[in-house]
Motif scaffolding. Sequence first.
Motif: not given
Length: 82
Positions: A1-2, A6-7, A13-14, A38-41
């Motif tokens: 799930x993490x 994140x993806x 965001x994109x 940035x949070x996703x990365x």
Amino acid sequence: MTIAGSIFLIMLGAVLTWAVDWDVAGLDINVVGVILMLGGIALMLFGLYRVRVTREIVAPVETERDRTTVYEERRYTDPPTI
């Protein structure tokens, strides 16, 4: 799930950064998109680290007992019963 989460954050965001063209009063959509990316990365790096650490901890440990081979012989002297 993490990693999937994140993806999703990176993709959202994109889209907000490069595809949304409208403005909201008092809110910059481009900045929100960059923050989400940035949070996703950061979340993806954490998820990959967690997968790596978990696999190292759960790795099986070979002991002397695992290397011992036992042979067992049985002899049946009674005739088979039907």
